[in-house]
Design a protein around this motif. Structure first.
Motif, PDB file in Angstrom:
ATOM      1  N   PHE A  24       0.839  -1.210   0.000  1.00 15.44           N
ATOM      2  CA  PHE A  24       0.000   0.000   0.000  1.00 15.44           C
ATOM      3  C   PHE A  24       0.870   1.254   0.000  1.00 15.44           C
ATOM      4  O   PHE A  24       0.593   2.208  -0.719  1.00 15.44           O
ATOM      5  CB  PHE A  24      -0.919   0.015   1.239  1.00 15.44           C
ATOM      6  N   ARG A  25       1.926   1.221   0.836  1.00 15.32           N
ATOM      7  CA  ARG A  25       2.788   2.418   0.943  1.00 15.32           C
ATOM      8  C   ARG A  25       3.443   2.737  -0.397  1.00 15.32           C
ATOM      9  O   ARG A  25       3.629   3.897  -0.735  1.00 15.32           O
ATOM     10  CB  ARG A  25       3.838   2.212   2.032  1.00 15.32           C
TER      11      ARG A  25
ATOM     12  N   THR B  35      -6.101  -1.661   7.573  1.00 16.09           N
ATOM     13  CA  THR B  35      -7.034  -0.801   6.849  1.00 16.09           C
ATOM     14  C   THR B  35      -6.238   0.168   5.981  1.00 16.09           C
ATOM     15  O   THR B  35      -5.288   0.786   6.437  1.00 16.09           O
ATOM     16  CB  THR B  35      -7.936   0.006   7.817  1.00 16.09           C
ATOM     17  N   ALA B  36      -6.638   0.243   4.748  1.00 13.78           N
ATOM     18  CA  ALA B  36      -5.974   1.151   3.809  1.00 13.78           C
ATOM     19  C   ALA B  36      -6.930   2.294   3.519  1.00 13.78           C
ATOM     20  O   ALA B  36      -8.070   2.067   3.094  1.00 13.78           O
ATOM     21  CB  ALA B  36      -5.648   0.394   2.523  1.00 13.78           C
ATOM     22  N   ILE B  37      -6.498   3.504   3.798  1.00  8.85           N
ATOM     23  CA  ILE B  37      -7.391   4.659   3.653  1.00  8.85           C
ATOM     24  C   ILE B  37      -6.900   5.524   2.500  1.00  8.85           C
ATOM     25  O   ILE B  37      -5.722   5.854   2.416  1.00  8.85           O
ATOM     26  CB  ILE B  37      -7.437   5.473   4.961  1.00  8.85           C
ATOM     27  N   GLY B  38      -7.836   5.877   1.643  1.00  4.55           N
ATOM     28  CA  GLY B  38      -7.471   6.734   0.507  1.00  4.55           C
ATOM     29  C   GLY B  38      -7.871   6.049  -0.789  1.00  4.55           C
ATOM     30  O   GLY B  38      -8.590   5.039  -0.781  1.00  4.55           O
ATOM     31  N   ASP B  39      -7.424   6.606  -1.883  1.00  4.01           N
ATOM     32  CA  ASP B  39      -7.798   6.066  -3.185  1.00  4.01           C
ATOM     33  C   ASP B  39      -6.962   4.824  -3.495  1.00  4.01           C
ATOM     34  O   ASP B  39      -5.821   4.926  -3.935  1.00  4.01           O
ATOM     35  CB  ASP B  39      -7.584   7.135  -4.261  1.00  4.01           C
ATOM     36  N   SER B  40      -7.554   3.652  -3.243  1.00  2.00           N
ATOM     37  CA  SER B  40      -6.820   2.416  -3.488  1.00  2.00           C
ATOM     38  C   SER B  40      -7.183   1.814  -4.845  1.00  2.00           C
ATOM     39  O   SER B  40      -7.018   0.623  -5.065  1.00  2.00           O
ATOM     40  CB  SER B  40      -7.056   1.414  -2.349  1.00  2.00           C
ATOM     41  N   SER B  41      -7.694   2.669  -5.745  1.00  2.00           N
ATOM     42  CA  SER B  41      -8.115   2.144  -7.053  1.00  2.00           C
ATOM     43  C   SER B  41      -6.938   1.599  -7.854  1.00  2.00           C
ATOM     44  O   SER B  41      -7.123   0.807  -8.773  1.00  2.00           O
ATOM     45  CB  SER B  41      -8.834   3.235  -7.844  1.00  2.00           C
TER      46      SER B  41
ATOM     47  N   VAL C  65      -1.848   3.398   5.682  1.00  2.44           N
ATOM     48  CA  VAL C  65      -2.298   2.099   6.223  1.00  2.44           C
ATOM     49  C   VAL C  65      -2.242   2.087   7.746  1.00  2.44           C
ATOM     50  O   VAL C  65      -1.382   2.725   8.354  1.00  2.44           O
ATOM     51  CB  VAL C  65      -1.461   0.904   5.710  1.00  2.44           C
ATOM     52  N   HIS C  66      -3.184   1.369   8.329  1.00  5.13           N
ATOM     53  CA  HIS C  66      -3.211   1.203   9.783  1.00  5.13           C
ATOM     54  C   HIS C  66      -3.341  -0.286  10.062  1.00  5.13           C
ATOM     55  O   HIS C  66      -3.935  -1.025   9.280  1.00  5.13           O
ATOM     56  CB  HIS C  66      -4.395   1.947  10.388  1.00  5.13           C
ATOM     57  N   CYS C  67      -2.812  -0.685  11.215  1.00  4.82           N
ATOM     58  CA  CYS C  67      -2.816  -2.113  11.534  1.00  4.82           C
ATOM     59  C   CYS C  67      -3.312  -2.302  12.967  1.00  4.82           C
ATOM     60  O   CYS C  67      -2.907  -1.570  13.875  1.00  4.82           O
ATOM     61  CB  CYS C  67      -1.368  -2.591  11.400  1.00  4.82           C
ATOM     62  N   LEU C  68      -4.237  -3.221  13.156  1.00  2.94           N
ATOM     63  CA  LEU C  68      -4.644  -3.522  14.535  1.00  2.94           C
ATOM     64  C   LEU C  68      -4.809  -5.026  14.696  1.00  2.94           C
ATOM     65  O   LEU C  68      -5.064  -5.749  13.717  1.00  2.94           O
ATOM     66  CB  LEU C  68      -5.928  -2.758  14.914  1.00  2.94           C
ATOM     67  N   ASN C  69      -4.657  -5.466  15.956  1.00  3.84           N
ATOM     68  CA  ASN C  69      -4.797  -6.894  16.220  1.00  3.84           C
ATOM     69  C   ASN C  69      -6.091  -7.119  16.990  1.00  3.84           C
ATOM     70  O   ASN C  69      -6.379  -6.419  17.953  1.00  3.84           O
ATOM     71  CB  ASN C  69      -3.606  -7.393  17.036  1.00  3.84           C
TER      72      ASN C  69
END
Ligand code: PEP
Ligand code: MN
Length: 336
Positions: free
Chosen positions: A20-21, A39-45, A27-31
């Protein structure tokens, strides 16, 4: 996009996040409960969900961005208003388009036009090119039909909509009609969609016979991406196991489309039911569900109609229905 990972190593997690980067996506990561959720935030098209599915440690990929963009409510919060002559779709108005299935002649169309106008319709319909299931059925009066449509439109003072079935006739048809209709059978004719986008005419885009909501909106996306945002969507019934009606009118589509898209949506209960007796009650149901308008088949003498007589209203049926709909519109704060 959300990536759920199970039993994943730090290296695998870093691999996903790094991807993603690379595309400059936050990107954010949680357990949570032994799973890693990215979770990837933004235009991931630019990221293909399928490529993440194949990465080691990934359990599933949840795409939260809709594939349709320009037609989505996220893109434009306020309703798009489409104007065709005096007909307005997408505001408080409930606009009714009416007329015969097919143009059969000048007298037939004029009689229908004057009757539907008197009853409150703001637009005339009539097919000149008829996409019939059988090649032996009446195929429409074609160019002669278009000339009749234009003459009647001027005489009655109503804008007209007619179905275009061939990319090669889009330009020619645009000289005769105020709005181009894409019929159910052509909803995914992408060459035709691109061509009508270029025409600059308002487009009535019917839902495909078996099209999902997403496929329908993607068809609208083709037109909007082609530079034409004057699109009115039309729910006209879908194929189901039920045979008592010609199609099953999907009333869910109305509030769903209004939620997902800023485009106006109207309903065709004539093709949606295939039965004139159901047209009045399903028109009321459509208004109740939030439709911006209706398209109704009306023939001066349905028993003599060359096509779709079984679902056509007489001028008298239509007038009575319009009176009833006007009462309903008032009750739900719409203008008719
Ligand atoms: C029509 O409106 O004349 C028509 C053929 O409709 P559909 O494409 O919805 O069957
Ligand atoms: Mn018809």
């Amino acid at each position: 996009m959300i990536i759920v990972m199970t039993d994943s190593t730090d290296k695998q997690i870093e691999h996903v996040m790094g991807k993603f980067r690379q595309h400059e996506i936050e990107v954010h990561c949680l357990n949570s409960y032994g799973k890693t959720i990215i979770t990837a935030i933004g235009d991931s098209s630019t990221c293909n969900p399928a490529s993440f599915e194949r990465m080691p440690g990934v359990e599933k990929v949840i795409s939260i961005v809709t594939p349709f963009k320009l037609v989505s409510r996220e893109f434009r919060r306020e309703n798009t208003i489409v104007t065709v002559g005096n007909a307005v779709f997408g505001d408080k108005n409930v606009s009714v388009i009416a007329g015969p299935c097919a143009v059969e002649g000048y007298e037939q169309l004029l009689e229908a036009a004057l009757a539907v106008k008197k009853a409150g319709a703001c637009m005339l319909r009539g097919g000149a090119y008829k996409p019939r299931t059988s090649p032996y059925s009446f195929q429409g009066l074609e160019k002669e039909g278009l000339a009749i449509l234009k003459a009647v439109s001027l005489k009655a003072g109503l804008p007209v909509v007619s179905e275009v079935t061939d990319p090669r006739t889009v330009e020619m048809m645009s000289e005769y009609v105020d709005m181009l209709q894409i019929g159910t059978r052509n909803m995914q004719n992408f060459v035709l969609l691109k061509e009508v986008a270029k025409s600059g005419k308002p487009i009535l885009l019917k839902r495909g016979l078996s099209a999902t909501m997403e496929e329908w909106l993607m068809a609208a996306e083709y037109i909007m991406a082609g530079g034409n945002e004057n699109i009115v969507l039309c729910e006209r019934g879908i194929r189901t196991f039920e045979t008592y009606t010609r199609n099953t009118l999907d009333l869910n589509a109305i509030p769903l489309i209004k939620h997902l898209s800023h485009l106006p949506v109207i309903v065709d209960p004539s093709h949606g039911t295939g039965n004139w007796r159901l047209v009045n009650p399903m028109s009321k149901a459509s208004l109740g569900a939030g439709a911006d308008g209706l398209i109704i088949e009306v023939h001066p003498c349905p028993e003599e109609a060359v096509s779709d007589g079984q679902q056509s209203l007489t001028p008298h049926n239509f007038e009575q229905m319009m009176r009833e709909l006007q009462c309903l519109a008032m009750a739900i704060d719409r203008v008719m």
